[in-house]
Scaffold this motif. Structure first.
Motif, PDB file in Angstrom:
ATOM      1  N   LYS A  75      -6.105 -11.125  -0.769  1.00  0.00           N
ATOM      2  CA  LYS A  75      -5.530 -10.966  -1.393  1.00  0.00           C
ATOM      3  C   LYS A  75      -5.571  -9.480  -2.361  1.00  0.00           C
TER       4      LYS A  75
ATOM      5  N   TYR B 103      -5.366  -7.103  -0.876  1.00  0.00           N
ATOM      6  CA  TYR B 103      -3.914  -6.628  -0.377  1.00  0.00           C
ATOM      7  C   TYR B 103      -3.555  -5.848  -2.372  1.00  0.00           C
TER       8      TYR B 103
ATOM      9  N   PRO C  94      -2.111  -1.712  -1.460  1.00  0.00           N
ATOM     10  CA  PRO C  94      -0.980  -2.500  -0.242  1.00  0.00           C
ATOM     11  C   PRO C  94      -0.992  -2.055   0.836  1.00  0.00           C
TER      12      PRO C  94
ATOM     13  N   GLN D 134       2.829  -7.986   7.079  1.00  0.00           N
ATOM     14  CA  GLN D 134       3.898  -8.781   6.334  1.00  0.00           C
ATOM     15  C   GLN D 134       4.079 -10.090   6.363  1.00  0.00           C
TER      16      GLN D 134
ATOM     17  N   LEU E  96       1.159 -12.179   4.745  1.00  0.00           N
ATOM     18  CA  LEU E  96       1.074 -12.465   3.193  1.00  0.00           C
ATOM     19  C   LEU E  96       1.956 -13.680   2.955  1.00  0.00           C
ATOM     20  N   GLY E  97       3.511 -13.358   3.470  1.00  0.00           N
ATOM     21  CA  GLY E  97       4.737 -14.206   3.633  1.00  0.00           C
ATOM     22  C   GLY E  97       3.571 -16.190   3.592  1.00  0.00           C
TER      23      GLY E  97
ATOM     24  N   VAL F  30       1.898 -14.629  -0.850  1.00  0.00           N
ATOM     25  CA  VAL F  30       1.762 -13.109  -1.669  1.00  0.00           C
ATOM     26  C   VAL F  30       3.341 -13.121  -2.142  1.00  0.00           C
ATOM     27  N   ILE F  31       4.105 -12.579  -0.310  1.00  0.00           N
ATOM     28  CA  ILE F  31       5.550 -12.528  -0.857  1.00  0.00           C
ATOM     29  C   ILE F  31       6.875 -12.232  -0.042  1.00  0.00           C
ATOM     30  N   GLU F  32       7.806 -12.115  -0.515  1.00  0.00           N
ATOM     31  CA  GLU F  32       8.417 -12.558   0.673  1.00  0.00           C
ATOM     32  C   GLU F  32       9.208 -11.526   1.590  1.00  0.00           C
TER      33      GLU F  32
END
Length: 570
Positions: free
Chosen positions: A310, A313, A317, A326, A329-330, A334-336
């Motif tokens: 984290k 990132y 990033p 990706q 991270l999903g 952290v992200i969609e």
């Protein structure tokens, strides 16, 4: 010009010596000559490598892509390696030397197959393994190994990679390489990263028990200084990274090519904040990730703890642009994650049907006059619709059956007209009780009518056979999706990769990543090709029944008969 200058300088050097000129000046000139000699050697090496590549393309027949790859990985041994692949695959491709009158034609077809099927590139890791062994294990001297087959070379290289033993480090070692990260204490004990400024380090090889070289990146070593007593310290290497001038980290491994231990993660993370990349001064040293040898044993960002990831990132990033990262991270919230694009139109020509369909073969045709051979894929022939060569039957159908079951009224009337004109021309008196078939036999001494009918039936059978084969090809292609265009130029298919493979598979993610361009767009046709070549998708089979026999429509047969009857002159 500079070489002439050097030659002219030599008497001056001798003169200066005899006149007791200080030795330092003489040393300067000797160094000048030494540099010149090294430059000559460098030029010779460049010329040699260029000539090897020319042999690969002009004399052997490799395409530019394969010649470049062999040249880059094998250097002066590129021709030797190319011949090893030719020898190996001559026994694995479906080409039979005995079918060729000229050995040059056989070799040409063999090379074309090697170029077309991307064989060299698919064995990149094997070539790297062999060349590491040759350069390091054999010190560049092949000896009797020069005559070994490709498979045996790879086996020996693997044994060598596996059998390297870990070195013990050096006592009171004085580091000569630049330090890019220093974690040592006030006494100089602890860890530091050294820039070895080379792609090939025998020192790192001895210390780490691996080959100590990279084909793509410069080596960086995480080293540890351990005090043994008040007088002696041990300096040893614990990790080796290979980072290219393009900012790609190709390898990061521990001893004997092992995966780096978790305890070293705290020394790895700071590497991602080191400046000094190949571009601007403030570029990061590491800007992305690649693969080289035994990639499954390399450090990956996903090996880091969640909190470390984290933090990384938030600050870097761009390192997380790959699909696997990706998705990671999903999973961490952290992200969609954006869904992968999976739909595209696949356009393929008949020449490339074999890349997507199993069960095909090549037919070889020899020109009787020139002896030239032509190799044609069955899929090309089927789509060209060359009914005569595919059907290849000269047997007339049941002549009586045509009159009993197939003939229509207009064709029957046309035949009666021809029969009567023939009878009138030849003075033949027809018995009124004879039917059409027997009447034809009475007047058709030259077999004009019967040949026309037999040939027409055979034509209809051949056309029906070709239609059958084309439907089988189309049926195989439908495995990939909706075939909305299918003709002699090829096929267009609406493909949805989500229907063919598990898109959520992490390994499939990597294949998508391999086919993503710098602008973030995916080459979905490339994804499909790699999924097939890597065995995630099994190609459909061209499944035709060799017992199948034509059964053309009566209308097609009669149309052919009328067409042929028009050629009869009475």
């Amino acid at each position: 010009m500079w070489l002439l200058h050097l030659i002219m300088m030599e008497p001056i050097i001798l003169n200066l010596r005899f006149n007791k000129t200080p030795i330092k000046l003489g040393v300067f000139y000797f160094r000048y000559i030494y540099i010149g000699m090294k430059l000559i050697e460098s030029i010779k090496q460049i010329i040699t490598e260029a000539s090897k590549k020319k042999i690969l393309t002009d004399k052997i027949g490799f395409n530019e892509e394969n010649a470049d790859l062999l040249d880059r990985l094998c250097g002066s041994l590129s021709v030797w390696m190319g011949n090893k692949f030719i020898d190996y695959y001559s026994k694995h491709l479906e080409l039979t030397p005995s079918e060729y009158e000229d050995n040059k034609d056989y070799k040409k077809d063999l090379i074309n197959n090697l170029n077309k099927k991307f064989v060299i590139n698919s064995h990149r890791q094997d070539i790297i393994s062999i060349m590491d062994w040759v350069r390091i294990g054999l010190n560049g001297n092949l000896g009797e190994n020069k005559e070994l087959k490709l498979g045996e070379l790879h086996r020996k290289s693997k044994l060598w990679h596996d059998s390297l033993e870990v070195g013990q480090g050096d006592i009171n070692y004085q580091e000569q390489n630049p330090t890019i990260l220093d974690f040592t204490d006030e006494n100089g004990n602890g860890f530091y990263w050294a820039d070895l400024n080379t792609q090939n380090s025998s020192e790192e090889c001895d210390r780490m028990g691996h080959c100590g070289r990279s084909s793509y990146g410069y080596l960086y070593s995480l080293r540890q200084v351990i005090p043994l007593n008040n007088k002696y310290k041990l300096n040893k290497s614990v990790l080796t990274a290979a980072i290219g001038e393009d900012g790609i980290m190709y390898q990061l491994k521990g001893v004997k090519n092992s995966k780096p231990k978790d305890e070293y993660h705290k020394y790895i993370e700071p590497l991602f904040f080191v400046l000094g990349g190949g571009g601007e001064e403030d570029d990061y040293l590491i800007q992305g990730f690649g693969t080289e040898y035994a990639a499954d044993q390399d450090f990956k960002l996903s090996d880091l703890p969640e909190e470390t990831l984290k933090n990384l990132y938030q600050n870097r990033p761009e390192l997380f642009s790959s699909r696997p990262m990706q998705r990671l991270l999903g999973q961490m919230g952290v992200i969609e994650v954006e869904p992968l694009p999976t739909g595209f139109t696949l356009e393929i020509t008949p020449e490339h049907f074999e890349d997507y369909i199993d069960g095909g073969w090549d037919n070889t045709y020899v020109n009787r006059t020139t002896g030239t051979k032509r190799v044609v894929s069955i899929f090309v022939e089927v789509m060209e619709g060359d009914a005569f060569s595919l059907w290849n039957q000269d047997v007339y159908e049941d002549f009586s059956g045509y009159f009993q079951y197939t003939i229509d009224k207009p064709t029957e009337e046309k035949l009666w007209g021809i029969v009567r004109r023939m009878a009138e021309r030849d003075g033949v008196e027809l018995d009124e009780d004879l039917d059409l078939e027997d009447s034809i036999k009475e007047v058709d001494d030259n077999w004009e009518i019967r040949n026309a009918i037999g040939g027409a039936i055979n034509d209809a059978d051949a056309d029906d056979y070709v239609n059958y084969l084309q439907k089988q090809v189309e049926s195989a292609l439908k495995f990939y999706g909706n075939v909305y265009e299918f003709n002699d130029t090829g096929a267009k298919i609406q493909v949805d990769l989500d229907d063919l493979v598990d898109i959520d598979n992490l390994e499939v993610d990597e294949i998508f990543e391999n086919n993503m361009s710098s602008n973030g767009h995916y080459n979905l046709e490339g994804v499909l090709s790699e999924l097939i070549s890597e065995g995630y998708i099994d190609k459909p089979t061209f499944d035709y029944d060799d017992r199948w026999y034509p059964s053309p429509d009566d209308s097609a047969v009669n149309e052919n008969v009328n067409y042929r009857l028009d050629d009869i002159n009475i």
